[in-house]
Every structure is written in C-alpha cells, then in structure tokens.
Design a protein around this motif. Sequence first.
Motif, short mmCIF file in Angstrom:
data_model
loop_
_atom_site.label_atom_id
_atom_site.label_comp_id
_atom_site.label_asym_id
_atom_site.label_seq_id
_atom_site.Cartn_x
_atom_site.Cartn_y
_atom_site.Cartn_z
N ARG A 18 0.72 -1.16 -0.04
CA ARG A 18 -0.03 0.16 0.00
C ARG A 18 0.91 1.23 0.09
NH1 ARG A 18 -3.51 -2.02 3.65
NH2 ARG A 18 -2.53 -1.10 5.47
N HIS A 19 1.81 1.35 0.92
CA HIS A 19 2.71 2.68 1.00
C HIS A 19 3.30 2.61 -0.24
CE1 HIS A 19 2.52 3.72 5.32
NE2 HIS A 19 2.74 2.59 5.68
N ILE A 20 4.01 1.58 -0.85
CA ILE A 20 4.95 1.76 -2.28
C ILE A 20 3.85 2.16 -3.19
CG2 ILE A 20 6.55 0.77 -3.61
CD1 ILE A 20 7.55 1.43 -0.89
N GLU A 21 2.76 1.51 -3.39
CA GLU A 21 1.92 1.90 -4.61
C GLU A 21 1.41 3.37 -4.42
OE1 GLU A 21 -0.55 -1.56 -5.45
OE2 GLU A 21 1.30 -2.45 -6.18
N ASN A 22 1.07 3.77 -3.41
CA ASN A 22 0.36 5.10 -3.17
C ASN A 22 1.41 6.11 -3.20
OD1 ASN A 22 -1.99 3.86 -2.68
ND2 ASN A 22 -1.92 4.30 -0.33
N GLU A 23 2.98 5.73 -2.79
CA GLU A 23 3.78 6.98 -3.00
C GLU A 23 4.70 6.88 -3.92
OE1 GLU A 23 4.78 7.83 1.42
OE2 GLU A 23 3.34 6.18 1.95
N THR A 24 4.68 5.94 -4.61
CA THR A 24 5.60 5.80 -5.85
C THR A 24 5.06 5.32 -7.21
OG1 THR A 24 6.38 3.16 -5.63
CG2 THR A 24 7.42 4.89 -4.39
N VAL A 25 5.80 5.10 -8.27
CA VAL A 25 4.99 4.72 -9.42
C VAL A 25 5.07 2.99 -9.52
CG1 VAL A 25 5.65 6.87 -10.71
CG2 VAL A 25 7.35 4.81 -10.92
N TYR A 26 5.79 2.36 -8.63
CA TYR A 26 6.07 1.13 -8.72
C TYR A 26 4.86 0.28 -7.99
CZ TYR A 26 10.78 2.64 -9.94
OH TYR A 26 11.72 3.23 -10.45
N GLY A 27 4.74 -0.71 -8.71
CA GLY A 27 3.71 -2.10 -8.51
C GLY A 27 4.38 -3.20 -7.63
N ILE A 28 3.79 -3.55 -6.58
CA ILE A 28 4.48 -4.44 -5.73
C ILE A 28 3.75 -5.77 -5.83
CG2 ILE A 28 5.05 -5.07 -3.20
CD1 ILE A 28 6.57 -2.77 -4.45
N HIS A 29 4.26 -6.90 -6.11
CA HIS A 29 3.50 -8.23 -5.55
C HIS A 29 3.59 -8.79 -4.17
CE1 HIS A 29 3.51 -8.14 -9.99
NE2 HIS A 29 2.47 -9.30 -9.94
N ASP A 30 2.65 -8.64 -3.35
CA ASP A 30 2.65 -8.97 -2.03
C ASP A 30 2.40 -10.44 -1.62
OD1 ASP A 30 0.08 -8.19 -2.49
OD2 ASP A 30 -0.16 -8.00 -0.49
N PHE A 31 3.19 -10.83 -0.67
CA PHE A 31 3.03 -12.32 -0.37
C PHE A 31 3.13 -12.48 0.96
CE2 PHE A 31 4.57 -12.28 -4.68
CZ PHE A 31 3.86 -13.25 -5.20
N VAL A 32 2.39 -13.47 1.75
CA VAL A 32 2.93 -13.94 3.24
C VAL A 32 3.08 -15.37 3.05
CG1 VAL A 32 1.65 -14.21 5.52
CG2 VAL A 32 0.95 -12.49 3.94
N LEU A 33 4.37 -15.59 3.64
CA LEU A 33 4.63 -16.96 3.38
C LEU A 33 4.03 -17.94 4.31
CD1 LEU A 33 8.61 -17.26 2.80
CD2 LEU A 33 6.72 -17.16 1.26
N GLY A 34 3.89 -17.59 5.40
CA GLY A 34 2.93 -18.42 6.16
C GLY A 34 3.45 -19.79 6.89
N HIS A 35 2.62 -20.71 6.96
CA HIS A 35 3.24 -21.83 7.71
C HIS A 35 4.17 -22.73 7.06
CE1 HIS A 35 0.13 -20.30 10.30
NE2 HIS A 35 0.81 -20.79 11.38
N ILE A 36 4.34 -22.43 5.84
CA ILE A 36 5.35 -23.23 5.18
C ILE A 36 6.83 -23.26 5.79
CG2 ILE A 36 6.37 -21.37 3.44
CD1 ILE A 36 6.04 -23.84 1.36
N GLN A 37 6.93 -22.00 6.68
CA GLN A 37 8.19 -21.53 7.18
C GLN A 37 8.32 -22.41 8.35
OE1 GLN A 37 8.62 -16.91 7.53
NE2 GLN A 37 6.51 -17.34 6.98
N ARG A 38 7.19 -23.16 8.90
CA ARG A 38 7.53 -23.58 10.36
C ARG A 38 7.59 -25.32 10.05
NH1 ARG A 38 3.31 -21.19 14.30
NH2 ARG A 38 2.28 -23.45 14.27
N GLY A 39 7.29 -25.72 9.07
CA GLY A 39 7.18 -27.20 8.67
C GLY A 39 8.53 -27.69 8.15
N GLY A 40 8.66 -28.94 7.66
CA GLY A 40 9.87 -29.39 6.96
C GLY A 40 10.66 -30.28 7.70
N ASN A 41 11.30 -31.07 7.20
CA ASN A 41 12.23 -31.77 7.96
C ASN A 41 13.38 -30.95 8.51
OD1 ASN A 41 10.60 -33.92 6.98
ND2 ASN A 41 11.99 -34.67 5.70
N PRO A 42 13.83 -31.38 9.74
CA PRO A 42 14.64 -30.25 10.28
C PRO A 42 16.16 -30.55 9.70
CG PRO A 42 14.24 -32.09 11.75
CD PRO A 42 13.36 -32.16 10.75
N VAL A 43 16.83 -29.37 9.43
CA VAL A 43 18.13 -29.47 9.19
C VAL A 43 19.08 -30.14 10.08
CG1 VAL A 43 17.87 -27.39 7.58
CG2 VAL A 43 18.81 -27.11 9.98
#
Length: 308
Positions: free
Chosen positions: A231-256
């Motif tokens: 919102r900030h970048i698009e309102n105050e600059t000419v650039y468009g942003i693709h925004d993502f929330v990575l979510g719970h993919i960060q918490r799972g997975g086999n431990p290193v």
Amino acid sequence: MKKIGVLTSGGDAPGMNAAIYGLVEEAETQGVEVVGFIDGYEGLIDGKAKALTPANVKPHIGIGGTFLGTARSERFKDSAVQQQVAERINEELDGLVVIGGDGSYQGALKLSELGVHTIAIPATIDNDISRTELTLGFKTAVRNVVETVDIMMQSAASHHHIYGIEVMGRRAGDLAEWTGKALAADGIISKTEDFSVSQVREAIEMSFAAGKSYQLFIIAEGAMSAAEFKRHIENETVYGIHDFVLGHIQRGGNPVAEDRMLGFDFGKEAFNRLSAGDTGLCLAVEAGEVVAQSIEDHRAFEDRRHLS
Ligand SMILES: Nc1ncnc2c1ncn2[C@@H]1O[C@H](COP(=O)(O)OP(=O)(O)O)[C@@H](O)[C@H]1O
Ligand SMILES: O=P(O)(O)OC[C@H]1O[C@](O)(COP(=O)(O)O)[C@@H](O)[C@@H]1O
C-alpha cells in the motif's frame, strides 16, 4: 529419579522431536522412565500422556513438527489450574521438561515455583528468546524461506516483478534478517523503523539501473505486513508490488542437521540437569555451547532486538 515427563508447547518447531529423543535416550541409559504429554500443557492438565522409549521416538527425529502435538493452552494460564497440575505432577513424576518458546517458559517457571522440577528447552522458529544464540527450529525455518523464495524468484525474474515477502518472527526480526541476507534482498525490513518509502524507491531504481531482473524486499511480520508495504509503495511511488505472506510453510519441513544435533544436545542436557536436582532453568547456546540459565532472567526479554 525414576520417572520424568516431557511436553512440547506453543508453535511447533523442527527439532522438537530430536530434543525428545536426546532426553529419552539419556534417560534410558540411567534407567529413568519418560512419559510424553499430548498437546503441551493441555495434556498436562488432562493427564494425557504416553510412554516414550528411544525406539518409539527415533522414527520422528527427521520429521518437522512435534509428534507429541502442541497447543496454545489458555486453560493453563489460570493459577488454580497450575496449582492442581503441580500437585499431581509432584506425586507422579520427578521432573518435567518443557520444549517451547518464551510463552511456554512462563508456564515452566510457574511450575517450578510450585515445586515441580522443571527445565525448559528453547524451541521456536522465531529465534526470539533472550540470551541464547539459537533456538531449535530457526535454522530450518531459514532454509524453508530461502528455498521457497528462490523458487518464487524464478517467476519474478521472468516478469521483472517487485516482490514484498512477509516472513514470520512474531516481534523479532531474525528470520527476516538472515533470509534477507541469504537471498541478497534489495531491502530487509526487520524493524518498523527500517522502513522508508524513499529508501525502497531508491533501492528499486538502483536495482533496475544495475540491470537486475527482479527486486525482492523481505519484511518481518512484526515490522509491517506485506499488504501494508504494498500500500505504501504503490500510493507513494510509481512502482507496483506483488505482496506475499509465506505463512506456515516456514514452520514445517524436515529439520536441518543442525536442528537435529542441537535437539539431541538440549535433550541430553535437560536430563542431566534434572538428574542433578536443578529446576527453574532453561537451556541456551552461548559461544556455541549448551549452557543453563535461570528462566526468571528471561522474563522481560530486554536484551533481544524485539520490535516495539
Ligand atoms: N504467563 C504465562 N503463565 C503460564 N503459562 C503461560 C504464560 N504464557 C504462556 N503460557 C503457556 O505457554 C503456552 C505457549 O505460549 P505461546 O506464547 O503461545 O507459545 P511459545 O511458547 O511458542 O512462545 C500458552 O498457550 C500457555 O499455555
Ligand atoms: O500458528 P499460529 O498460532 O497462527 O501462530 C503464528 C506465530 O507462531 C510463530 O510461527 C511461532 O511462534 P512461537 O514459536 O513463539 O509460538 C510466529 O512466527 C507466528 O507469529
């Protein structure tokens, strides 16, 4: 010492299963029984537990999450409930190991004040526990973010897009800082005060001028949301942003491997501390070594780089 308990609490973190294994394996060498409570403090309240042995824990060491289950237990915050639980645990067990984050530590502290010999193990992908260099699960979460964003960037590069990606960490910015560096992000917003529209605009312009095919901004959830960033970048600059929330993919997975090895070490040390009659302690990594500290000292988390 004849019989002890263990539970995992709060957000699951890869390496929790390895910590249980380290504990159970050490306990077996000393002829001590271990029971694992189901779903954290919820299982402690309801007396739901199962017998643990190295043989039944070992199959889980390479798997993320916690095979005992975990919970954010509102019931356990009630002091009358804590009192009842402590009385029962003191009759049935010689000690308890709590594997979790800073919230779980507070529960562990309460139990130790009520006479339950309690040792806590730091496990959270946020790395937001004071006075430890590392928490279980953090390194695996870093791996998860880096590998996921690497994949996302192949598409971003093809379209010359600008991505704003929000990572977890609650009030801490460690996950954003580590992953932002590893991904050579064009900007890392790990604290609210790190954010400035003009700096982001400059970074985008420099990046385009240098011929880079995409722009990447990593944002800690505690600093601002990816949607707010957009919102900030698009309102105050000419650039468009693709925004993502990575979510719970960060918490799972086999431990290193590091999270497994640290888990084994924490589990073993927790047993040794209980065996030595210690209580009210939490384990930590200091100068690469596993050490024990007082849980009480962690109450304020004053010396971490927490966000406001
Ligand atoms: N002040 C407290 N007193 C007693 N128990 C607490 C307290 N704070 C948190 N807990 C217990 O610890 C659990 C896990 O805490 P939470 O903050 O959700 O996760 P984490 O341990 O990962 O930080 C809570 O659901 C609650 O049962
Ligand atoms: O999975 P939930 O309950 O929505 O909680 C999300 C939160 O849990 C975490 O993934 C881990 O936090 P804890 O380890 O402190 O529980 C945070 O990064 C995030 O803010």
